[in-house]
Design a protein around this motif. Structure first.
Motif, short mmCIF file in Angstrom:
data_model
loop_
_atom_site.label_atom_id
_atom_site.label_comp_id
_atom_site.label_asym_id
_atom_site.label_seq_id
_atom_site.Cartn_x
_atom_site.Cartn_y
_atom_site.Cartn_z
N VAL A 1 0.89 -1.21 0.11
CA VAL A 1 0.16 -0.07 -0.04
C VAL A 1 0.83 1.22 0.10
N LEU A 2 1.82 1.17 0.78
CA LEU A 2 2.83 2.71 0.81
C LEU A 2 3.59 2.72 -0.40
N VAL A 3 3.99 1.48 -1.15
CA VAL A 3 4.72 1.66 -2.33
C VAL A 3 3.67 2.26 -3.47
N GLY A 4 2.35 1.56 -3.44
CA GLY A 4 1.28 2.08 -4.40
C GLY A 4 0.83 3.74 -4.29
N ILE A 5 1.02 3.91 -2.84
CA ILE A 5 0.64 5.44 -2.71
C ILE A 5 1.86 6.36 -3.41
N ALA A 6 3.30 5.76 -3.21
CA ALA A 6 4.08 6.58 -3.61
C ALA A 6 4.07 6.75 -5.16
N VAL A 7 3.63 5.54 -5.77
CA VAL A 7 3.85 5.45 -7.27
C VAL A 7 2.64 6.44 -7.65
N HIS A 8 1.62 6.34 -6.96
CA HIS A 8 0.63 7.19 -7.41
C HIS A 8 0.67 8.64 -7.43
N LEU A 9 1.48 8.99 -6.25
CA LEU A 9 1.82 10.60 -6.22
C LEU A 9 2.61 10.89 -7.09
N ALA B 1 3.05 16.52 -2.46
CA ALA B 1 2.51 15.49 -1.55
C ALA B 1 3.63 14.12 -1.69
N GLY B 2 3.91 13.90 -2.86
CA GLY B 2 4.79 12.62 -3.15
C GLY B 2 6.26 13.25 -2.50
N ASP B 3 6.83 14.35 -2.57
CA ASP B 3 8.11 14.58 -2.18
C ASP B 3 8.16 14.58 -0.73
N VAL B 4 7.16 14.98 0.22
CA VAL B 4 7.23 15.07 1.78
C VAL B 4 7.04 13.47 2.02
N PHE B 5 6.17 12.74 1.13
CA PHE B 5 5.93 11.27 1.55
C PHE B 5 7.48 10.50 1.35
N LYS B 6 8.21 10.80 0.41
CA LYS B 6 9.44 10.27 0.22
C LYS B 6 10.15 10.33 1.23
N LEU B 7 10.36 11.63 1.83
CA LEU B 7 11.24 12.02 2.95
C LEU B 7 10.84 11.49 4.11
N LEU B 8 9.50 11.15 4.25
CA LEU B 8 9.15 10.44 5.67
C LEU B 8 9.41 9.27 5.47
N THR B 9 9.38 8.46 4.23
CA THR B 9 9.74 6.83 4.07
C THR B 9 11.35 7.02 4.35
N LEU B 10 12.11 7.72 4.00
CA LEU B 10 13.37 7.76 4.28
C LEU B 10 13.79 7.93 5.75
N LEU C 1 11.69 2.08 -9.91
CA LEU C 1 12.46 3.17 -9.01
C LEU C 1 11.79 3.10 -7.58
N VAL C 2 10.50 3.40 -7.65
CA VAL C 2 9.79 3.51 -6.26
C VAL C 2 9.98 2.41 -5.40
N SER C 3 9.79 1.15 -6.24
CA SER C 3 9.85 -0.17 -5.34
C SER C 3 11.28 -0.45 -4.93
N ALA C 4 12.23 -0.18 -5.62
CA ALA C 4 13.65 -0.31 -5.16
C ALA C 4 13.90 0.70 -3.97
N PHE C 5 13.22 2.07 -3.84
CA PHE C 5 13.71 2.96 -3.03
C PHE C 5 13.10 2.40 -1.63
N PHE C 6 11.84 1.97 -1.75
CA PHE C 6 11.24 1.16 -0.37
C PHE C 6 12.14 0.00 0.23
N THR C 7 12.49 -0.87 -0.60
CA THR C 7 13.21 -2.16 -0.12
C THR C 7 14.57 -1.99 -0.30
N PHE C 8 15.26 -0.95 -0.76
CA PHE C 8 16.64 -1.04 -0.67
C PHE C 8 17.32 -1.30 0.63
N PRO C 9 16.92 -0.57 1.86
CA PRO C 9 17.58 -0.79 3.16
C PRO C 9 17.64 -2.33 3.35
N VAL C 10 16.56 -3.00 3.37
CA VAL C 10 16.41 -4.22 3.81
C VAL C 10 17.36 -5.09 3.02
#
Length: 451
Positions: A45-53, A75-84, A187-196
């Motif tokens: 869901v989080l990745v989907g929200i980021a992709v949509h934004l 909104a997508g920029d702020v959400f990206k920094l929150l994810t980081l 790119l969005v999926s890689a950003f979310f799963t890269f640290p793990v």
């Protein structure tokens, strides 16, 4: 309880390793499966929200009269920094530190959000993921690493199928636009799963040195302290799988920077949508900092390395290095000022300050107890425990306040999104229709007198 083997680093039957040298009791498999599936769904869901934004912001930019004009923080920029920020909270929580219970609860939430780590906190009555992996032909610790290595592929595949069904059926596009759409999802999926993913790769090379002459080997693999390092099956998996994956970890920021360098003079197109993938990694930043996304990935790799190899360099030293990493990142952020919008700069600075507060709590755990008090007082550990609780409460309050602030900013910035506008208009129409039906009486047919 539940610990055994060398340095009590191996878990007894009925227990599983949640973090290095920490075993948690296994609960029912049904609850563990439910928690893991729920974590994976929330991640999707989080990745989907980021992709949509990202796609919505790119559509607004393409529809603008001047696509090259500077845009405000979306909104997508702020959400990206929150994810980081949440990713860094998860990485700090993996440090082998006796965190206060309140901090362990926060780190457990971040670990569950990104890696389905359910056993990092004693406050949650949940068992570690390893409890599901017993009795397999592949060792459980290796099977867990394989699942985490495949997680980015699973996330990207599900997101591609989901958005392909929505955007391809409802909004048919040209082939080039579909390629750009797939690039954004990847790119969005890689950003979310890269640290793990990086943490999993580094875990294949995490060995602990045991100075004991009674043992035949001195290096033992941290995920399984009964397995000698680079011996037996560990050598096969570390060389055959770990080395190629380690190369990919180091190559990804370099490849991304090379792509950004090649397209630094990229001109967005207002009709073909060719800027979709490029804009997701460059829209946040000023022209002089076009490669800052690669810098963020490098900083993430270094922080994960400190977290994974903390048992080798020492727990206290690892916390110090994590704090030094955040201080240097904050200094670079102040010097370079990479963000195009001032709001994003303030959000990132606030995130680093909250993370430094977490590191301060970790350092306070290693603080020596005051020895100046007389023995008859009996309060030698009192001031330290009070300081730990107070620092933990302050740190958790700062983290929670930052998350709430970012969520409010995301909602406010997303209010101008056409999708949100359509949803809001539909809700208004539904409200008016419901209330009008309740307010207006039902019309009855008139009865005419027959003459």
């Amino acid at each position: 309880m539940g610990h055994g083997g060398i340095l009590c680093g191996k878990c007894d039957p009925g227990f599983a390793l949640s973090v290095p040298f920490n075993c948690a009791k296994c609960s029912s498999k049904a609850s563990t499966v439910a928690v893991f599936v729920a974590s994976f769904v929330v991640l999707l869901v989080l990745v989907g929200i980021a992709v949509h934004l990202a796609l919505a912001t790119n559509a607004l930019r393409e529809g603008a009269s001047d696509p090259q004009a500077p845009v405000d923080a979306s909104a997508g920029d702020v959400f990206k920094l929150l994810t980081l920020f949440l990713q860094y909270v998860f990485i700090l929580g993996c440090l082998p530190v006796a965190w206060p219970p309140l901090m362990r609860f926060v780190f457990s939430a971040a670990g569950w959000l990104f890696a389905s780590e359910t056993g990092t906190s004693f406050a949650w009555a949940l068992s570690p993921f390893e409890c599901l992996l017993g009795g397999k032909s592949v060792p459980p610790e290796v099977l867990k690493l394989l699942i985490y290595l495949c997680m980015p592929i699973a996330v990207a595949t599900v997101e591609l199928l989901f958005f392909a069904c929505i955007y391809s059926c409802c909004r048919p596009k040209a082939r080039s636009q579909k390629v750009q759409f797939c690039a954004v999802v990847l790119l969005v999926s890689a950003f979310f799963t890269f640290p793990v993913w990086v943490r999993t790769v580094f875990s294949l090379f995490s060995c602990h040195n045991v100075q004991d002459t009674a043992l035949s080997y001195s290096l033992w693999w941290v995920p399984n302290m009964s397995q000698a390092c680079y011996q037996g099956y560990h050598k096969q998996w570390a060389v055959g799988l770990g080395v190629p994956c380690l190369f990919l970890c180091c190559a990804y920021p370099l490849v991304l920077f090379a792509w950004l360098w090649q397209s630094k003079n990229h001109t967005p197109s207002s009709s073909t949508g060719q800027c979709a993938a490029h804009d997701w990694v460059t829209r946040l930043y000023a022209p002089h900092a076009y490669g800052w996304e690669a810098m963020l990935l490098t900083q993430t790799i270094l922080l994960v390395a400190v977290s994974v190899f903390a048992t080798q360099i020492g727990n206290y030293t690892a916390v110090l290095l994590a704090g030094l990493h955040l201080v240097v990142s904050l200094q670079l952020l102040q010097m370079v000022r990479p963000y195009a919008a001032q709001l994003l700069h303030r959000v990132h600075v606030a995130a680093l300050c909250c993370l430094l507060a977490d590191v301060f709590v970790g350092l306070l755990v290693f603080a020596p107890a005051p020895s100046s008090l007389p023995a008859s007082v009996g309060l030698s550990a009192g001031p330290l425990s009070i300081a730990q609780v107070a620092a933990a409460v302050i740190a958790v309050a700062l983290n929670a306040g930052f998350v709430v602030w970012c969520c409010v900013l995301t909602v406010m910035r997303g209010a101008q999104n056409p999708v949100w506008k359509r949803v809001g208009a539909a809700l208004v129409r539904l409200k008016e229709r419901v209330f009008n039906k309740q307010a207006l009486p039902v019309a009855r047919p008139s009865r005419r007198r027959l003459t």
